[in-house]
Scaffold this active site. Sequence first.
Site, mmCIF file in Angstrom:
data_model
loop_
_atom_site.group_PDB
_atom_site.id
_atom_site.type_symbol
_atom_site.label_atom_id
_atom_site.label_comp_id
_atom_site.label_asym_id
_atom_site.label_seq_id
_atom_site.Cartn_x
_atom_site.Cartn_y
_atom_site.Cartn_z
ATOM 1 N N ASP A 29 -11.794 -27.359 -6.879
ATOM 2 C CA ASP A 29 -11.325 -28.421 -7.785
ATOM 3 C C ASP A 29 -10.533 -27.836 -8.950
ATOM 4 O OD1 ASP A 29 -12.374 -30.452 -6.262
ATOM 5 O OD2 ASP A 29 -14.222 -30.638 -7.442
ATOM 6 N N CYS B 63 0.863 -1.184 0.000
ATOM 7 C CA CYS B 63 0.000 0.000 0.000
ATOM 8 C C CYS B 63 0.901 1.236 0.000
ATOM 9 C CB CYS B 63 -0.985 -0.014 1.175
ATOM 10 S SG CYS B 63 -0.262 0.270 2.803
ATOM 11 N N ARG C 58 -3.531 -0.459 5.423
ATOM 12 C CA ARG C 58 -4.106 -1.527 4.609
ATOM 13 C C ARG C 58 -3.191 -2.731 4.437
ATOM 14 N NH1 ARG C 58 -5.500 2.253 -0.373
ATOM 15 N NH2 ARG C 58 -3.650 3.304 0.519
#
Length: 221
Positions: free
Chosen positions: A147, A34, A40
């Site tokens: 998957d 950031c 953040r």
Amino acid sequence: MSDTPPHGITRRELRERAQEFKPANDQIRILMVCTGNVCRSPLAEVLLRSRVTGAPIRVHSAGTRALIDKPMTPDAQELAIAHGADTQEAGAHHARWLREPIAEDADLILAMSREHRSAAVELVPRMLRQTLTIREFARLSGALTDDDLRSTADAAGSSPRARLAAVTALISRQRGATAPAAPEDDDVIDPYRRSRETYETSAAQLVPAVDEVARVLHAAL
């Protein structure tokens, strides 16, 4: 004292045995980016770390204009702990500047905004396909099942870094397969020096993205 190794083992054998127990340099490195590295990106760092405990993954962060050595802001620390981060890890953070060696070492760079994504790629152009905003990554990977991720990783072999590289490539290819998002939807709002409400809005954007990254990592590994 004798220089002879014990029990009749030669020094060469000792070196070879020690080599067998050295960890392979195959730990995944994920870098959060950031601006100041106090809100953040460290929030994303400690949250993701809490969700992949025990996996061969190193999560760290840096800022494009980091407030070097500063801790996470109090609001960011409180939100990190509230969302499951380790209290000591949240409190131990110290901001650091994004430099080329840090970016060069990463397997995956997750930026908090498009601006940070561009800055990381400018620093290390070869990381173009391995650099996304964290919300962009989550949006693209959300179209893939466990998957899908697992089969792609399995085709890459057993190396954690190779498995992540294959899965990241699959996610990056979704850029052309999914509907484009509004640009701002791929950014996490910057709460620095703003209200607690803004911090909570920022966390509300970031936390689901971190959870999606964790899902991808667990499926891949």
